[in-house]
Design a protein around this motif. Structure first.
Motif, PDB file in Angstrom:
ATOM      1  N   GLY A   1       0.782  -1.238   0.000  1.00 33.25           N
ATOM      2  CA  GLY A   1       0.000   0.000   0.000  1.00 33.25           C
ATOM      3  C   GLY A   1       0.808   1.280   0.000  1.00 33.25           C
ATOM      4  O   GLY A   1       0.227   2.359  -0.077  1.00 33.25           O
TER       5      GLY A   1
ATOM      6  N   TYR B   1      -0.719   4.863  -0.801  1.00 34.96           N
ATOM      7  CA  TYR B   1      -0.923   5.734   0.360  1.00 34.96           C
ATOM      8  C   TYR B   1      -0.299   7.107   0.119  1.00 34.96           C
ATOM      9  O   TYR B   1      -0.899   8.136   0.459  1.00 34.96           O
TER      10      TYR B   1
ATOM     11  N   LEU C   1     -10.957  15.033   4.491  1.00 33.18           N
ATOM     12  CA  LEU C   1     -10.544  13.988   5.434  1.00 33.18           C
ATOM     13  C   LEU C   1     -11.477  12.776   5.336  1.00 33.18           C
ATOM     14  O   LEU C   1     -11.023  11.626   5.355  1.00 33.18           O
TER      15      LEU C   1
ATOM     16  N   PHE D   1     -10.686  10.909   2.208  1.00 30.24           N
ATOM     17  CA  PHE D   1      -9.407  10.215   2.364  1.00 30.24           C
ATOM     18  C   PHE D   1      -9.614   8.871   3.089  1.00 30.24           C
ATOM     19  O   PHE D   1      -9.119   7.830   2.643  1.00 30.24           O
ATOM     20  N   VAL D   2     -10.366   8.916   4.179  1.00 27.72           N
ATOM     21  CA  VAL D   2     -10.583   7.690   4.963  1.00 27.72           C
ATOM     22  C   VAL D   2     -11.323   6.653   4.117  1.00 27.72           C
ATOM     23  O   VAL D   2     -10.930   5.470   4.061  1.00 27.72           O
TER      24      VAL D   2
ATOM     25  N   GLU E   1      -9.051   5.395   1.212  1.00 31.16           N
ATOM     26  CA  GLU E   1      -7.928   4.602   1.737  1.00 31.16           C
ATOM     27  C   GLU E   1      -8.412   3.220   2.151  1.00 31.16           C
ATOM     28  O   GLU E   1      -7.752   2.217   1.883  1.00 31.16           O
ATOM     29  N   MET E   2      -9.574   3.179   2.826  1.00 33.84           N
ATOM     30  CA  MET E   2     -10.046   1.880   3.330  1.00 33.84           C
ATOM     31  C   MET E   2     -10.459   0.938   2.198  1.00 33.84           C
ATOM     32  O   MET E   2     -10.315  -0.270   2.314  1.00 33.84           O
TER      33      MET E   2
ATOM     34  N   VAL F   1      -6.708   0.862  -0.447  1.00 32.97           N
ATOM     35  CA  VAL F   1      -5.475   0.325   0.144  1.00 32.97           C
ATOM     36  C   VAL F   1      -5.756  -0.870   1.057  1.00 32.97           C
ATOM     37  O   VAL F   1      -5.114  -1.905   0.959  1.00 32.97           O
ATOM     38  N   GLU F   2      -6.740  -0.716   1.946  1.00 35.93           N
ATOM     39  CA  GLU F   2      -6.995  -1.774   2.943  1.00 35.93           C
ATOM     40  C   GLU F   2      -7.972  -2.849   2.431  1.00 35.93           C
ATOM     41  O   GLU F   2      -8.219  -3.830   3.146  1.00 35.93           O
TER      42      GLU F   2
ATOM     43  N   ASN G   1     -11.245  -2.905   2.095  1.00 35.52           N
ATOM     44  CA  ASN G   1     -12.466  -3.102   2.885  1.00 35.52           C
ATOM     45  C   ASN G   1     -13.692  -2.884   2.008  1.00 35.52           C
ATOM     46  O   ASN G   1     -13.599  -2.329   0.910  1.00 35.52           O
TER      47      ASN G   1
ATOM     48  N   ILE H   1     -18.399  -0.447   5.044  1.00 36.26           N
ATOM     49  CA  ILE H   1     -17.563  -0.262   6.241  1.00 36.26           C
ATOM     50  C   ILE H   1     -16.748   1.026   6.093  1.00 36.26           C
ATOM     51  O   ILE H   1     -16.611   1.808   7.039  1.00 36.26           O
TER      52      ILE H   1
ATOM     53  N   THR I   1     -16.890   4.230   8.517  1.00 37.11           N
ATOM     54  CA  THR I   1     -15.673   4.677   9.219  1.00 37.11           C
ATOM     55  C   THR I   1     -15.358   6.129   8.872  1.00 37.11           C
ATOM     56  O   THR I   1     -14.986   6.920   9.746  1.00 37.11           O
TER      57      THR I   1
ATOM     58  N   VAL J   1     -13.268  13.971  14.411  1.00 36.69           N
ATOM     59  CA  VAL J   1     -12.342  15.088  14.115  1.00 36.69           C
ATOM     60  C   VAL J   1     -13.037  16.424  14.383  1.00 36.69           C
ATOM     61  O   VAL J   1     -12.458  17.331  14.985  1.00 36.69           O
TER      62      VAL J   1
END
Lengths: 494, 158
Positions: B85, B89, B109, B112-113, B116-117, B120-121, B123, B127, B131, B139
């Motif tokens: 990743g 990333y 933000l 991004f989350v 990314e999830m 990269v992850e 998911n 989910i 998240t 935040v």
């Protein structure tokens, strides 16, 4: 101000909440591989600027030593060390877990950690003010000598290669010179960019190096938690014959950890390895080490906890951070206009003693967590892994931005994140760089003040015994590893 | 001066590439200092403002030579492939840094989350969106409400 008054000051709901938050976050950071205590302290550093100094510092310190406890849990139960100072616990701790004695290993670590932490705090309470009293007599020459010696030690001991340590240290010092000159105010190395006139901010550097750099190194990796083993609360307590060896190992580990942890560059991780070797050397059954020896868990565990607390001695008394995490914590002091060093005891006794009192309270909280919450912490390791990388990304960028509300700091944090990643893959230690960054301006002040007093004569550093000895030691520390291979080669020639 | 790895004299190594970058940085700093005529190197009182940066740039230049010269080195191949990743990333973080002042702090933000999830992850979208929304609220509460940070506002007021 005494320690009792400090306890009265910190025993209020708000400060207790921040101590609890700090040790809980530290515990979580400790159990979660992929995020280290310097990264967590760096990422939460910006959030403390709006807090009362004692609350912010108690929280950051809680993360620091809380992580040292948490790392042992995953080392023992999952064979996954969460922190550097818990790596050694995998050798015997995981073997004990496989034999069904994992609860005992964790119990000995928790109680031993509490004993080691308490003894180390008592020692800090007495050693710290004595060292500060001595250091108050220091002039600019001694200060420069002390910082030069500290930086030389950190460069030498932080990594496997002194060359890489020196590169990291020199780069940190160079970055620290960007911005206005400390004497004339003239701008240096700003490349005509107004955003660099105030220098390169400490927060974007540390959140980038430690937070983003670490996540770039681990993102997308899968965590193998297949080694999960059985845990029971009943097994936490040693049986009759197991108390004596574990207590002696704990006491030896405490002394070793405290001495090693107070030396810049050695730190708690190295202390655990040294203590493991000591325990093995003293044991009547050294062959049992590596197969589930209780002393192999108790001694190094205690050394790790005592070493972490011992890092407060040079930080609070001399203003010299002994590790990267201590340097970031020093940044937390500076954000609040406080400068660690001998005068801190005199000018802000409420902060120094309040912080020590918070460490005592956090130590009790950690004992409770490490005995009652172990199953929950193991569950966290399995559940939280996919959320760490995006969380660190968010905290890095918002943390870099929020101190000055300047988007340029975000770009700085990203640049330092990539640099932190390169440092990790190339085996360059990060601690010398961040310590050099935090000490650079103070060292330059000491150097230039001394040279101005002598009209530019460098022998001024050798006119006072303490500065002469420290500079001679620092030069030796830097030169011996560089020169010794040449000497060995010359000697081996016929 | 030991270093990790064992590939004797390899042309491309982490140390060598970093050493070259460090040498360039040192030379750029020396050039910048020498072209800043107002910066004094040494005066009657001792070292001037440019003395320490010059010395440090010089030290870094010397150290970079030790990194560049062929020795036992850690090659990129020995390090193994980067975590899968890493590049993704970096791209996402750069995109976030660009989007942060343009489309607003909270929205960028959150995006991004979520991205990314998923990217990269690996998911599920559901989910990732949950998240992303939860982390944005956290935040907002911690940084905007409690700490009083003024996040940039985009066209949607977020």
């Amino acid at each position: 101000m005494d320690i009792l008054q400090a306890f009265i000051n910190v025993l209020n709901p708000t400060t207790l909440l921040f101590i609890f938050l700090g040790v809980t976050l530290g515990e979580l950071v400790g159990v979660l591989p992929g995020i280290s205590s310097p990264a967590a302290v760096a990422l939460l550093l910006p959030t403390t600027y709006a807090l009362a100094p004692i609350n912010g510092l108690a929280m950051l310190a809680g993360i620091w030593y809380g992580s040292s406890y948490g790392g042992i849990i995953t080392s023992v139960l999952l064979n996954i060390p969460g922190e550097g100072d818990s790596v050694i616990s995998t050798l015997d701790g995981y073997q004990m877990a496989k034999q069904g004695r994992g609860s005992l290993a964790l119990g000995v670590s928790a109680f031993g950690g509490f004993i080691a932490g308490t003894i180390a705090l008592i020692a800090l309470q007495f050693v710290g003010p004595s060292v500060a009293k001595l250091a108050v007599r220091f002039g600019p020459q001694e200060y420069f000598g002390l910082m030069f010696f500290g930086l030389a030690l950190v460069s030498w001991l932080s990594g496997k290669s002194i060359l890489k340590g020196m590169v990291s240290c020199a780069l940190g010092l160079l970055i620290g010179t960007v911005g206005g000159d400390i004497v004339s105010g003239e701008s240096r190395l700003t490349f005509d960019q107004n955003v660099l006139l105030d220098g390169i901010g400490f927060v974007p550097v540390v959140v980038g190096l430690f937070g983003l750099g670490e996540v770039l190194h681990t993102v997308g990796e899968q965590l193998d938690v297949s080694g999960k083993t059985h845990f029971s609360f009943r097994g936490l307590f040693p049986r009759k014959g197991e108390w004596s060896p574990s207590i002696w190992s704990t006491l030896r580990g405490t002394v070793m950890g405290f001495v090693a942890g107070a030396i810049p560059g050695v730190g708690p991780t190295n202390a655990t390895f040294i203590e493991y070797a000591v325990e093995k050397g003293l044991s009547k059954t050294p062959e049992k080490f590596g197969t589930g020896a209780l002393e192999g868990v108790a001694g190094p565990g205690a050394a790790g906890h005592a070493g972490t607390i011992a890092g407060m001695v040079p930080l609070l008394s001399l203003g010299i951070p002994a590790s990267g995490t201590a340097a970031i914590l020093m940044g937390g002091f500076i954000i609040h206009g406080l400068f660690p060093g001998p005068l801190l005891y005199r000018e802000h006794p409420d902060i120094v003693w309040g912080l020590i009192a918070s460490l005592y309270i956090g130590n009790v909280m950690l004992l409770l967590m490490n005995t009652l919450l172990i199953p929950f912490l193991v569950w966290i390791v399995e559940m939280a892994r996919p959320y760490i990388a995006p969380l660190i990304g968010v905290l890095t960028l918002i943390g870099a931005f929020c101190l000055n509300n300047n988007p340029f700091d975000i770009w700085l944090a990203i640049c330092f994140g990539i640099l932190g990643y390169i440092f990790r893959i190339g085996g360059f230690p990060l601690a010398p760089m961040v310590i050099a960054l935090v000490l650079g301006r103070k060292a330059e002040t000491g150097l230039r003040q001394s040279l101005q007093m002598s009209g530019g004569d460098f022998t001024v550093f050798f006119t006072r015994p303490v500065s002469a000895a420290l500079i001679a030691l620092a030069v030796m520390v830097l030169l011996v590893p560089l020169v010794s291979p040449w000497i060995r080669r010359l000697r081996s020639r016929p | 001066m030991e270093s990790g790895g064992s590939d004797q004299g390899s042309r491309f190594s982490v140390e060598r590439v970093f050493g070259i970058a460090l040498a360039i940085l040192s030379l750029v700093c020396i050039f910048n200092l020498s072209s800043s005529s107002y910066l004094v190197f040494w005066d009657e009182w001792g070292p001037g403002p440019s003395w320490l940066p010059y010395v440090l740039s010089g030290i870094l230049l010397v150290l970079s030579v030790f990194l560049i010269v062929p020795r036992s080195r850690t090659t990129f191949a020995q390090l193994g492939a980067s975590p899968p990743g890493t590049v993704k990333y970096i791209v996402l973080v750069l995109a976030l840094a660009w989007a942060f002042p343009v489309i607003g702090g909270l929205l960028s933000l959150c995006l991004f989350v979520v991205i990314e999830m998923v990217w990269v992850e690996k998911n599920k979208w559901s989910i990732a969106i949950a998240t992303g929304l939860i982390s944005t609220v956290v935040v907002w509460v911690i940084f905007v409400k409690l700490l009083g940070v003024n996040l940039p506002l985009g066209p949607f007021g977020t």
